[in-house]
Design a protein around this motif. Structure first.
Motif, short mmCIF file in Angstrom:
data_model
loop_
_atom_site.label_atom_id
_atom_site.label_comp_id
_atom_site.label_asym_id
_atom_site.label_seq_id
_atom_site.Cartn_x
_atom_site.Cartn_y
_atom_site.Cartn_z
N LYS A 22 0.84 -1.21 0.00
CA LYS A 22 0.00 0.00 0.00
C LYS A 22 0.86 1.25 0.00
N PHE A 23 1.91 1.24 0.83
CA PHE A 23 2.83 2.39 0.86
C PHE A 23 3.51 2.57 -0.49
N GLU A 24 3.89 1.46 -1.09
CA GLU A 24 4.62 1.52 -2.36
C GLU A 24 3.78 2.11 -3.49
N LYS A 25 2.45 2.05 -3.36
CA LYS A 25 1.57 2.61 -4.37
C LYS A 25 1.39 4.12 -4.22
N LEU A 26 1.80 4.67 -3.07
CA LEU A 26 1.65 6.10 -2.83
C LEU A 26 2.72 6.88 -3.59
N GLY A 27 2.38 8.12 -3.96
CA GLY A 27 3.27 8.92 -4.80
C GLY A 27 4.69 9.05 -4.30
N ASN A 28 4.86 9.48 -3.06
CA ASN A 28 6.21 9.74 -2.54
C ASN A 28 7.00 8.47 -2.27
N LYS A 43 2.89 -4.28 -10.69
CA LYS A 43 2.78 -4.89 -9.37
C LYS A 43 3.85 -4.29 -8.44
N PRO A 44 3.50 -4.08 -7.17
CA PRO A 44 4.48 -3.54 -6.22
C PRO A 44 5.72 -4.44 -6.17
N LEU A 45 6.87 -3.82 -6.05
CA LEU A 45 8.12 -4.59 -6.03
C LEU A 45 8.19 -5.51 -4.82
N VAL A 46 7.65 -5.06 -3.68
CA VAL A 46 7.72 -5.92 -2.49
C VAL A 46 6.91 -7.20 -2.70
N ALA A 47 5.76 -7.08 -3.35
CA ALA A 47 4.95 -8.28 -3.64
C ALA A 47 5.66 -9.16 -4.66
N SER A 48 6.28 -8.52 -5.66
CA SER A 48 6.99 -9.30 -6.69
C SER A 48 8.17 -10.06 -6.08
N ARG A 74 11.99 -3.00 8.16
CA ARG A 74 13.13 -2.09 8.15
C ARG A 74 12.65 -0.64 8.26
N SER A 75 13.58 0.26 8.53
CA SER A 75 13.22 1.67 8.70
C SER A 75 12.94 2.34 7.36
N GLU A 76 13.43 1.79 6.26
CA GLU A 76 13.17 2.34 4.93
C GLU A 76 12.20 1.42 4.20
N ARG A 77 11.70 1.88 3.09
CA ARG A 77 10.77 1.08 2.29
C ARG A 77 11.46 -0.20 1.83
N ALA A 78 10.68 -1.28 1.78
CA ALA A 78 11.24 -2.60 1.47
C ALA A 78 11.92 -2.64 0.11
N HIS A 79 11.36 -1.94 -0.88
CA HIS A 79 11.93 -2.03 -2.24
C HIS A 79 13.33 -1.42 -2.32
N ASN A 80 13.71 -0.62 -1.32
CA ASN A 80 15.05 -0.02 -1.34
C ASN A 80 16.13 -0.95 -0.81
N TYR A 81 15.73 -2.09 -0.23
CA TYR A 81 16.73 -2.97 0.39
C TYR A 81 17.42 -3.85 -0.65
N ASN A 82 18.72 -3.71 -0.74
CA ASN A 82 19.54 -4.58 -1.59
C ASN A 82 20.13 -5.71 -0.75
N LEU A 83 20.11 -6.89 -1.29
CA LEU A 83 20.75 -8.01 -0.60
C LEU A 83 22.24 -7.75 -0.46
N THR A 84 22.80 -8.15 0.67
CA THR A 84 24.25 -8.04 0.84
C THR A 84 24.92 -9.13 0.00
N PHE A 117 12.48 -7.65 -12.60
CA PHE A 117 13.38 -6.79 -11.82
C PHE A 117 13.75 -7.46 -10.51
N GLU A 118 12.74 -7.99 -9.82
CA GLU A 118 13.00 -8.62 -8.52
C GLU A 118 13.65 -9.99 -8.67
N ALA A 119 13.36 -10.68 -9.77
CA ALA A 119 14.05 -11.96 -10.02
C ALA A 119 15.54 -11.72 -10.19
N LEU A 120 15.90 -10.65 -10.89
CA LEU A 120 17.31 -10.31 -11.05
C LEU A 120 17.94 -9.98 -9.69
#
Length: 844
Positions: A22-28, A43-48, A74-84, A117-120
């Motif tokens: 839901k957050f990911e669908k918001l403008g900001n 589709k939202p990246l977190v769901a993908s 996490r403190s930031e949006r999930a789609h911003n998290y890169n795997l280490t 994108f998320e598969a990559l």
């Protein structure tokens, strides 16, 4: 073969994914990837990522680790998290342990590229395909080129965008004059037609508002003086009614009705417009002023240039000559008036787009002498997006959003509208729809891909019909078209007629292909056509999937016909469903805005190849489905699913049982999928009613329908959903309308019904219990509780029956008039309510 169960078949944290989506669908909070170019139904990246990773990992994988890997908590949006790097290496080893190799994921309907994108990003080999050339270009720009060229690409694109902007501004700046040193940010126009009665050039205006927010109310005040239209800009709320709506109008001078045919013929032949107002950009906000002579002179100059240069532009192939395509749904409404795509631009906009195109082609030509063809081809893709993104915010189909005081993009309504009063953007001033924003969003999207696709899996893209695909895959994860939701082929031409003029020398993709586009709406693409193509696609995906692989698809549609297609197609292709999950993936919209009927959730359907064949009888399977649903509905309710979402989730759950069978028979004749879905809806309705009423089984059908719809937040219901509910409860909607409990709503793009509350009904009889309840509410509102007691003694329903429904209505939102009135009556009946600040038993 020993079946290896995957995590997605056992567990998915749907509540947490839905909340983040839901957050990911918001403008900001939207990922910048989505801003690089408009595409529908991303589709939202977190769901993908959740679906991709849960499909790759074994069923016993640690759940806490899984949530961390998809970015939850996490403190930031999930789609911003890169795997280490350590996480990526651990995952790759896990893939090898489970699959014996790094697996390959195929998305046959790639669209905007979220799944690929998320598969990559989780390190697997990825194949993504889309039949549509615009989708293919978007995936090239977000998936392939950033991985291939890295920071070098970003620097060249940044340089190219700046160069094209600067050169275009030098040539075009004079056509957007300042007002006493202040820049104009936008312009408000309207179409003008000649009145056949008095000959007056009458403006077609939907509304005269310019700003309509809580703290700012500004409007245009039109008057006729000495036979001329005079516009004054005023503050306040004394605004005149518009002169056009639903294709018809009225002459502002004599009041003569302007028919749809008259308007259509006049605009088609003459294309007359009037500049009504100019919006200036100040630090303190927007200022609305009348156009000056300098404005009119600039417009006239641009028009002269277009007339003088037209023939030369045609020779240089700078003008798209394509007609807007035919389509059967009326979604490209502007086609009835303007015919050609180029006519969506006024003369000044035409000059702007030709200038942008010339400068883009010139920059690419220069780059050809410096870089190899493949790199130049990549850069040209982003340069083409300048035109595709700008036309979405700067053409005759855009409008001015009075509340937010900004441009509303052309495809906001999932169509190409004919806007009577429409806006135009100054492309060189920072603001909604300007080239400043266009260039920034392209660069932000490219940078996001560069940041997220470092050291990830491999990508291979294709542009084919699904039927033509040949490569086998370990997993197929996709988001297919939804029957009548979006006519991708026709809509995408809106962008493509301009973009192809930048990239044609490299891509050679030709016209947008339509014959096999899986959507309903183009001529010849009927629901029967969609049914056939979907079945062929399911069969093809079955063939492309390795025998021990997993097929996962998103599906979001409330129509029983659409679900019938899905159920039968999967079952006949040889798939069996091993799990279904409801996840919020859609933006909140008007419930009648599209065929999705206010669906906020997608059902994630997980399937495998059916290893054995067995047949069953529908009459026996129905009982199995009922028992299965009884368990799943509690689960769905705990996820917060209500209304159409709850129904669609229940429909998805039926797939778990239905597709276990290779053949479905019936003791009485032919199996009917729609009948099954009606039983599902009935069970959902009964489930909801049981939660709010003590004697739901004894309710009459009208009361059941009304109460279920109201308690589910379905005050306005798309027709296919209303029809499904009514059939499941044995209700005739026409008789329901005569009873005065609903009214039918019909528009150009959607139809449905509206439930009428007690204070909205013209007449209340006593045909059902809900009538008696409404009569009670009306009586109390008019005469108080003493009148209610007299009324109760004269109606064929007991006080306790009335009270049960009033108690159920307490579950409505606090500001709902039926809840408020019910509470007042119940208080007089002795029903205790806590005072403000008091605690009740349920709080402990």
């Amino acid at each position: 073969m020993v079946e290896k169960r995957m995590l997605i078949e056992r567990y998915l944290p749907v509540e947490e994914i839905s909340e983040e989506a839901k957050f990911e669908k918001l403008g900001n909070a939207k990922p910048p990837m989505s801003s690089i170019h408009y595409w529908w139904t991303r589709k939202p990246l977190v769901a993908s990522r959740a679906v991709v990773l849960a499909s790759l990992l074994p069923s016993d994988f640690d759940i806490t680790s899984f949530k961390r890997l998809i970015g939850l908590g996490r403190s930031e949006r999930a789609h911003n998290y890169n795997l280490t790097s350590n996480e990526m290496e651990t995952l790759k080893q896990k893939y090898i342990d489970v699959w014996g190799k790094i697996p390959t994921i195929l998305d046959p309907f790639g669209g905007g590229g979220s799944i690929a994108f998320e598969a990559l990003r989780v390190g697997v080999n990825t194949l993504s395909n889309d039949y549509n050339p615009v989708a293919y270009l978007i995936q090239k720009a977000t998936l392939e080129y950033p991985k291939k060229y890295g920071i070098k690409l970003y620097k060249e694109v940044e340089k190219g965008l700046a160069s094209i902007f600067n050169e275009t501004q030098k040539e075009m700046d004079k056509y957007y004059p300042k007002h006493d040193g202040v820049n104009a940010t936008a312009y408000i126009w309207c179409w003008v037609v000649r009145c056949p009665s008095c000959g007056f050039m009458s403006p077609l205006v939907g509304q005269w508002w310019l700003a309509r927010s809580k703290n700012k109310k500004i409007y245009m005040d039109p008057s006729i003086e000495n036979g001329n239209l005079i516009i004054r800009i005023k503050e306040g709320s004394s605004v005149s009614e518009g002169t056009a709506s639903n294709g018809k109008g009225v002459c502002k001078s004599c009041g003569f009705p302007l028919s749809e045919a008259t308007i259509k013929a006049d605009i088609s032949e003459n294309k007359r417009e009037k500049l009504l107002a100019v919006i200036l950009s100040h630090r303190g906000g927007k200022e609305y002023v009348l156009p000056t002579n300098e404005d009119f002179d600039a417009i006239s100059s641009a028009e002269d240039v277009v007339k003088r240069s037209w023939s030369a532009w045609l020779k240089e192939d700078l003008i798209p000559l394509e007609e807007m395509p035919d389509e059967s749904r009326g979604a490209i409404w502007a086609k009835l008036y303007l015919k050609y795509w180029i006519k969506l631009l006024n003369p000044r906009q035409t000059l702007l787009f030709v200038t942008l195109l010339k400068n883009a082609k010139s920059y690419i030509e220069t780059l050809c002498g410096k870089e190899d063809t493949e790199f130049t081809m990549a850069v040209s893709t982003y340069m083409s997006f300048i035109l595709g993104k700008e036309i979405d915010y700067n053409c005759r189909s855009i409008s001015w959003h009075r509340t937010n005081q900004q441009i509303s993009h052309a495809l906001a309504t999932r169509g190409i509208a004919m806007s009577w009063d429409h806006a135009e953007v100054n492309p060189f001033i920072k603001g909604s729809g300007s080239l400043v924003g266009v260039n920034k969003s392209i660069l932000d999207g490219l940078k996001y891909s560069l940041d997220k696709l470092t050291n990830t899996g491999s990508i291979s893209l294709s542009q084919k019909s699904v039927i033509a695909l040949e490569t086998k895959a370990d997993l197929i994860i996709t988001d297919p078209p939804y029957l009548d939701d979006v006519i991708y082929a026709e809509f995408s031409e809106f962008f493509y007629v301009w973009e192809r003029k930048v990239i044609d020398r490299f891509y050679k993709m030709g016209d947008v292909p339509k014959s096999e586009d899986m959507s309903v709406g183009g001529w010849g693409r009927t629901p029967e056509f969609f049914n056939k193509m979907f079945r062929l696609a399911c069969k093809k995906m079955y063939d492309l999937l390795n025998d021990d692989g997993l097929f996962v698809t998103f599906f979001a549609h409330s129509s029983p016909e659409a679900w019938g297609f899905v159920i039968e197609s999967l079952q006949k292709a040889g798939f069996r469903i091993s799990a279904t999950w409801p996840v919020h993936t859609e933006s909140t919209t008007n419930p009648l805005a599209s065929g999705k009927a206010s669906i906020l959730s997608s059902i994630i359907i997980v399937a495998r190849k059916r290893q054995t064949n067995k047949s069953g009888y529908i009459e026996e399977i129905q009982e199995e489905i009922k028992n299965h649903l009884k368990r799943r509905l509690d689960e769905f309710w705990s996820y917060g699913l209500r209304g159409a979402d709850l129904t669609v989730s229940a429909m998805g759950a039926t797939l778990d049982i239905f597709t276990q069978y290779s053949e479905i028979k019936s003791y009485t004749g032919e199996m009917n999928v729609k009948g099954i879905l009606e039983l599902v809806q009935k069970q959902v309705a009964n489930y909801v009613l049981d939660r709010y009423t003590q004697k739901s089984a004894s309710l009459d059908n009208q009361t059941s329908f009304y109460l279920y719809a109201r308690l589910s937040g379905l005050d306005a219901i798309a027709f296919d959903t209303a029809n499904l509910i009514s059939k499941s409860l044995n209700i005739d909607l026409k008789s329901f309308e005569k009873q005065g409990l609903i009214e039918f709503i019909a528009g150009k793009k959607a139809k449905g019904i509206k439930l009428l509350k007690y204070n909205e009904r013209d007449h209340i009889g006593l045909d059902s219990l809900i009538d008696a309840v409404h009569l009670t509410l009306v009586t109390f509102a008019k005469g108080g509780y003493s009148d209610v007691e007299r009324e109760l003694s004269n109606i064929p329903y007991s006080k306790s029956e009335i009270k049960d429904i009033l108690v159920a209505l307490l579950a409505l939102p606090p500001d709902d008039p039926e809840r408020q009135m019910s509470q007042k009556i119940l208080e007089r009946m002795g029903y205790a309510f806590p005072k403000e600040g008091q605690s009740v038993l349920e709080d402990f």
